[in-house]
Design an enzyme around this catalytic site. Structure first.
Site, PDB file in Angstrom:
ATOM      1  N   THR A  17       0.802  -1.253  -0.008  1.00  0.00           N
ATOM      2  CA  THR A  17      -0.009   0.122   0.162  1.00  0.00           C
ATOM      3  C   THR A  17       0.765   1.229   0.008  1.00  0.00           C
ATOM      4  OG1 THR A  17      -0.134   0.339   2.378  1.00  0.00           O
ATOM      5  CG2 THR A  17      -1.795  -1.388   1.245  1.00  0.00           C
ATOM      6  N   ASP A  18       0.178   2.387  -0.209  1.00  0.00           N
ATOM      7  CA  ASP A  18       0.619   3.639  -0.165  1.00  0.00           C
ATOM      8  C   ASP A  18       0.655   4.355   1.425  1.00  0.00           C
ATOM      9  OD1 ASP A  18      -1.912   4.530   0.305  1.00  0.00           O
ATOM     10  OD2 ASP A  18      -1.918   5.521  -2.055  1.00  0.00           O
ATOM     11  N   ALA A  19       1.005   5.514   1.537  1.00  0.00           N
ATOM     12  CA  ALA A  19       0.812   6.078   2.934  1.00  0.00           C
ATOM     13  C   ALA A  19      -0.599   5.950   3.462  1.00  0.00           C
ATOM     14  CB  ALA A  19       1.450   7.316   3.034  1.00  0.00           C
ATOM     15  N   VAL A  22      -3.901   2.392   0.973  1.00  0.00           N
ATOM     16  CA  VAL A  22      -4.375   2.013  -0.440  1.00  0.00           C
ATOM     17  C   VAL A  22      -3.409   1.217  -1.256  1.00  0.00           C
ATOM     18  CG1 VAL A  22      -5.831   2.545  -2.547  1.00  0.00           C
ATOM     19  CG2 VAL A  22      -6.075   3.810  -0.369  1.00  0.00           C
TER      20      VAL A  22
END
Length: 136
Positions: A17-19, A22
């Site tokens: 995921t991103d920060a 997601v």
């Protein structure tokens, strides 16, 4: 599970995921690759065996992806691969990544058969096509 379809469980971790938690869009391609690899493995084959015994490789020729909904940290998903058609040296897979009954990503992936020697297009060898259940 029918002979042309496989479903592979995928759990989403921080690394996916991103920060914001997601799933990064390119990771869906990895999940779909796992499903196609497991589809081959379910038939008693792996990429090394196909190369050494049949002198060919399977490579992705094209991918059409439609992103519908995001997956998030902690989700339990299924990566689905279904063989939709075979023509000469090409196999078309309809693929998806789903969460329960929700479709998150849909894709059509065209996989080409090429020679190990020089990566030129090849017809799927008949013995391999039979083994894969894709003849005719």
């Amino acid at each position: 599970m029918n002979s042309r379809r496989i479903e592979v469980p995928v759990r989403i971790y921080h690394e996916d995921t991103d920060a914001g938690g997601v799933v990064y869009h390119a990771n869906y391609l990895r999940y779909m690759e796992r499903a196609r690899t497991d589809w081959l493995h379910e038939r008693g084959l792996d990429h090394d065996r196909v190369a050494s015994e049949y002198g060919v490789l399977f490579v992705v020729r094209s991918v059409e992806v439609k992103f519908q909904r995001p997956a998030r940290l902690g989700d339990n998903l299924l990566a689905v691969a279904e063989l939709a058609g075979v023509r000469h040296g090409l196999m078309l897979f309809r693929q998806s990544v789903v969460r329960g009954t929700q479709s998150l990503v849909r894709a059509q992936v065209m996989v080409a058969c090429v020679t190990v020697k020089d990566f030129t297009a090849a017809v799927i060898p008949p013995a391999l096509a039979h083994f894969l259940g894709v003849e005719g």
